[in-house]
Write a protein that holds these residues in place. Sequence first.
Motif, short mmCIF file in Angstrom:
data_model
loop_
_atom_site.label_atom_id
_atom_site.label_comp_id
_atom_site.label_asym_id
_atom_site.label_seq_id
_atom_site.Cartn_x
_atom_site.Cartn_y
_atom_site.Cartn_z
N PRO A 126 0.86 -1.20 0.05
CA PRO A 126 -0.04 0.03 -0.15
C PRO A 126 0.84 1.43 0.00
N GLY A 127 0.47 2.25 -0.77
CA GLY A 127 1.27 3.59 -0.79
C GLY A 127 0.25 4.58 -0.98
N VAL A 128 0.61 5.83 -0.72
CA VAL A 128 -0.15 6.84 -0.81
C VAL A 128 0.73 8.07 -1.37
N TYR A 129 -0.13 8.64 -2.26
CA TYR A 129 0.46 9.75 -3.30
C TYR A 129 -0.27 11.04 -3.28
N ALA A 130 0.13 12.05 -3.75
CA ALA A 130 -0.36 13.21 -3.91
C ALA A 130 -0.46 14.13 -5.10
N VAL A 131 -1.35 14.66 -5.76
CA VAL A 131 -1.60 15.62 -6.69
C VAL A 131 -1.30 17.08 -6.03
N LEU A 132 -0.29 17.71 -6.17
CA LEU A 132 -0.01 18.81 -5.36
C LEU A 132 -0.01 20.09 -6.38
N ARG A 133 -1.33 20.72 -6.23
CA ARG A 133 -1.54 21.75 -7.17
C ARG A 133 -1.30 23.12 -6.58
N ASP A 134 -0.84 24.05 -7.26
CA ASP A 134 -0.83 25.30 -7.22
C ASP A 134 -1.38 26.25 -8.41
N GLY A 135 -2.32 26.52 -8.43
CA GLY A 135 -3.04 27.31 -9.61
C GLY A 135 -3.16 26.06 -10.97
N ASP A 136 -2.23 26.43 -11.96
CA ASP A 136 -2.17 25.59 -12.97
C ASP A 136 -0.85 24.81 -13.19
N HIS A 137 -0.05 24.67 -11.92
CA HIS A 137 1.05 24.13 -11.86
C HIS A 137 1.01 22.94 -10.88
N ILE A 138 1.79 21.86 -11.05
CA ILE A 138 1.86 20.94 -9.74
C ILE A 138 3.17 20.64 -9.41
N LEU A 139 3.28 20.21 -8.19
CA LEU A 139 4.84 19.91 -7.86
C LEU A 139 5.02 18.22 -7.76
N THR A 140 5.82 18.03 -8.60
CA THR A 140 6.15 16.48 -8.92
C THR A 140 7.57 16.51 -8.33
N THR A 141 8.08 15.08 -8.14
CA THR A 141 9.34 14.70 -7.89
C THR A 141 10.02 13.97 -8.99
N PHE A 142 11.18 14.32 -9.30
CA PHE A 142 11.84 13.48 -10.26
C PHE A 142 12.65 12.50 -9.66
N GLN A 143 12.63 11.31 -9.92
CA GLN A 143 13.24 10.29 -9.45
C GLN A 143 14.05 9.96 -10.60
N GLN A 144 15.69 9.91 -10.13
CA GLN A 144 16.82 9.49 -11.26
C GLN A 144 16.83 8.17 -11.55
N ASN A 145 16.79 7.14 -10.46
CA ASN A 145 16.99 5.81 -10.58
C ASN A 145 15.81 5.18 -9.90
N PRO A 146 15.39 3.78 -10.44
CA PRO A 146 16.31 2.77 -11.42
C PRO A 146 16.16 3.44 -12.77
N LYS A 147 14.95 4.26 -13.18
CA LYS A 147 15.08 4.96 -14.60
C LYS A 147 14.37 6.47 -14.16
N PRO A 148 15.20 7.30 -15.06
CA PRO A 148 14.54 8.83 -14.63
C PRO A 148 13.25 9.03 -15.03
N GLU A 149 12.42 9.45 -13.98
CA GLU A 149 11.04 9.84 -14.51
C GLU A 149 10.46 10.73 -13.28
N PHE A 150 9.36 11.31 -13.86
CA PHE A 150 8.64 12.30 -13.09
C PHE A 150 7.49 11.55 -12.18
#
Length: 148
Positions: free
Chosen positions: A19-43
């Motif tokens: 089980p996991g928990v995640y957030a859509v972090l909105r501020d206006g028309d932008h969202i705060l994401t995390t960019f994870q480098q490994n095991p493969k680079p992705e937002f």
Amino acid sequence: MIRRYGEAVKPGQHYRRRPGVYAVLRDGDHILTTFQQNPKPEFQLPGGGIDAGEHPIAALHREVMEETGWTIRIERRLGAFRRFCYMPDYDLWAEKLCSIYLARPVRPIGPPTEAGHSAVWLPAAEALTLLGNAGDRAFLAQAMRHPR
């Protein structure tokens, strides 16, 4: 029934429920994401696994802080999805049960403390194409359709 996104279940493969928990972090028309480098680079939507005995809301606050360095205010639960995947960091085939919340970023405290992660603001429309998994993209689209 919880909708499944991502790769098909591999016949004969044992998956451990995570089980996991995640957030859509909105501020206006932008969202705060995390960019994870490994095991493969992705937002990704910030979040992660719920530790044994941990309340999901406490886990969300902890994970967002670790992956972005921000405090948040949770607004509401959007829903949940499942995905089956291999997690190389844990050498684990997992059935990830992902609960998604809509939240607001409140204040940056410092840089992410989780190695290989960086906080990245993206226009929400751009994030719809950049987020690394289909479940994250689906819940972002839902949040964009129903902002309040």
